[in-house]
Write a protein that holds these residues in place. Structure first.
Motif, short mmCIF file in Angstrom:
data_model
loop_
_atom_site.label_atom_id
_atom_site.label_comp_id
_atom_site.label_asym_id
_atom_site.label_seq_id
_atom_site.Cartn_x
_atom_site.Cartn_y
_atom_site.Cartn_z
N ASN A 50 -5.74 4.79 2.50
CA ASN A 50 -4.66 3.68 2.46
C ASN A 50 -4.14 3.80 1.02
O ASN A 50 -4.44 4.51 0.41
N ALA A 51 -3.34 2.83 0.93
CA ALA A 51 -2.40 2.74 -0.33
C ALA A 51 -3.35 2.72 -1.73
O ALA A 51 -2.74 3.37 -2.76
N GLN A 52 -4.47 2.46 -1.57
CA GLN A 52 -5.25 2.64 -2.68
C GLN A 52 -5.86 3.96 -2.99
O GLN A 52 -5.98 4.60 -3.76
N CYS A 70 0.26 0.27 9.09
CA CYS A 70 -1.33 -0.27 9.53
C CYS A 70 -2.34 0.23 8.41
O CYS A 70 -3.25 -0.29 7.81
N ALA A 71 -2.37 1.67 8.31
CA ALA A 71 -3.30 2.40 7.63
C ALA A 71 -3.19 1.99 6.21
O ALA A 71 -4.21 1.85 5.31
N MET A 72 -1.87 2.39 5.59
CA MET A 72 -1.94 2.13 4.13
C MET A 72 -2.08 0.71 3.73
O MET A 72 -2.57 0.61 2.47
N TYR A 124 -11.46 12.21 4.68
CA TYR A 124 -10.42 11.34 4.50
C TYR A 124 -9.11 12.01 5.25
O TYR A 124 -8.98 12.96 5.49
N THR A 125 -8.56 10.84 6.08
CA THR A 125 -7.70 11.14 7.20
C THR A 125 -6.44 10.30 7.29
O THR A 125 -6.60 9.15 6.22
N SER A 165 -6.83 -3.26 4.08
CA SER A 165 -7.93 -3.64 3.01
C SER A 165 -7.33 -3.51 1.65
O SER A 165 -8.03 -3.32 0.62
N VAL A 166 -6.10 -3.57 1.58
CA VAL A 166 -5.46 -3.56 0.11
C VAL A 166 -4.49 -4.78 0.30
O VAL A 166 -3.79 -4.96 0.90
N TYR A 167 -4.74 -5.33 -0.91
CA TYR A 167 -3.99 -6.39 -1.38
C TYR A 167 -2.65 -6.30 -1.95
O TYR A 167 -2.65 -5.23 -2.68
N GLY A 168 -1.66 -7.02 -1.47
CA GLY A 168 -0.49 -6.82 -2.19
C GLY A 168 0.51 -5.55 -1.89
O GLY A 168 1.52 -5.43 -2.43
#
Ligand SMILES: N[C@@H](CCC(=O)N[C@@H](CS)C(=O)NCC(=O)O)C(=O)O
Length: 354
Positions: A36-38, A129-131, A8-9, A134-137
């Motif tokens: 990401n944020a998730q 961009c990373a966070m 994980y990076t 693929s994360v909704y909301g």
């Protein structure tokens, strides 16, 4: 059970670059996941208790964080090609330098990144961009504002403020010149192949050279440093091979060791004494006329303890660093002896050097 490692990076994480390069150099099968944020919470925090990258999930199912701990775990599981030296003198110096890159060079990189508007904007975008991927909301603008703000808030605790940023930047040319001197004797800092310490410097300098301000600084610096960064990447490329051998004569590392001693180590000692005395401020005049000031941090005392452990192990084995390097380090540790610090009392072989 998967036989692959999962790494994980984050795009702009120096420690992620360090570990990625080390895993590649070891020729290990790796699947990289940008956090990401998730996953920051569902994987990183759930598995390590922290939201920090890098994190490595091993084929055995363990989750390991902290790049130095990850490097030790990888070395134990996969000793070839080595990223530590069997020679205790070369390895001790290399490990002290690894810590210098991880904990001090990072401050120069972070100041440059977050106290220059163009660099800060580029990195805020990279993080957002990373966070949000693929994360909704998760709102992009909010991510670009909130994540950087939490990083910038840590800088004054490290002694780096907008007011003294110039004195941090001024340390870089001195460090690059010291690296140039070290690289005049060998392909990598302490031998013919990359040690863990090369990967630590690589992580920080690779980030610096990707930022607008840092890229100009690295571009204006010694060509040998740029060639060494490329050489590290080359050693990690598929099909590349090295013949590992540590340097017998470490004298070319003296300028780098002196820089470390007169800046980072001096701060570590002042910090440890302030912690032991219960003071509420650490103040130290560092080489290059840097006036260091920050609240005492137990974290820095722990890191100093780890560095003293390296020296204790070396001296207890009847070995020593080259005289010119040793005298620079011991001069900075002298105040610990004068104050009869518990840190020295716990390390008798080192204490006997005073
Ligand atoms: N000592 C750690 C430092 C790791 C670190 O500072 N990671 C940063 C990115 S470079 C991070 O994830 N910060 C986000 C957070 O703390 O939530 C190491 O060597 O891995």
């Amino acid at each position: 059970m998967s036989k692959r490692y999962v790494l994980y990076t984050m795009h702009n994480s120096p420690y992620s670059d360090k570990v990625r390069a080390l895993l590649r150099y070891k020729r290990l099968p790796v699947d990289e996941q940008v956090e990401n944020a998730q996953t920051r919470f569902s994987v990183l925090q759930a598995r390590t208790g922290k939201t920090m990258v890098p994190v490595v999930l091993t084929p055995a199912g363990d989750a390991v964080n902290d790049s130095t701990t990850i490097a030790a775990t990888i070395e134990a599981a996969c000793p070839q090609p080595p990223t530590r030296w069997k020679d205790p003198v070369a390895d001790t110096l290399a490990m002290l330098l690894e810590d210098y890159a991880d904990e001090w060079l990072v401050r120069i990189m972070l100041c440059s990144r977050w106290y220059h508007a163009d660099d800060a904007a580029q990195n805020a975008t990279l993080i957002a961009c990373a966070m949000t991927h693929s994360v909704y909301g998760v709102d992009f603008q909010r991510a670009a504002r909130d994540f950087p703000a939490s990083i910038v808030a840590t800088l004054p605790k490290m002694g780096a403020t907008p007011d003294n940023a110039e004195s941090w930047y001024a340390m870089l040319p001195a460090m690059l010149a010291a690296l140039d001197e070290a690289l005049s004797r060998s392909l990598f800092l302490t031998g013919s192949s990359p040690h863990q310490c090369d990967f630590a410097f690589y992580g920080q300098l690779n980030q610096l050279r990707r930022d607008p301000t840092g890229s100009a600084w690295i571009g204006d610096g010694p060509a040998s440093v740029r060639q060494w960064l490329d050489r590290i990447e080359g050693a990690c490329a598929p099909g590349a091979s090295t013949v590992p051998s540590s340097l017998a004569d470490l004298d070319a590392l003296r300028p780098l060791a002196v820089q470390m001693a007169e800046t980072y180590l001096r701060m570590q000692v002042a910090n440890a004494l302030a912690v032991e005395a219960g003071h509420n401020q650490v103040r130290a005049e560092l080489a290059g006329a840097v006036a260091f000031s920050a609240a005492p941090a137990k974290y820095n005392s722990k890191l100093l303890g780890a560095n003293l452990d390296l020296l204790e192990t070396l001296y207890a084995a009847g070995r020593a660093l080259p005289t010119a390097i040793e005298s620079a380090l011991l001069a900075e540790l002298g105040p610990l002896a004068a104050a009869q610090s518990a840190l020295l009392a716990a390390r008798p072989a080192l204490a006997r050097r005073f």
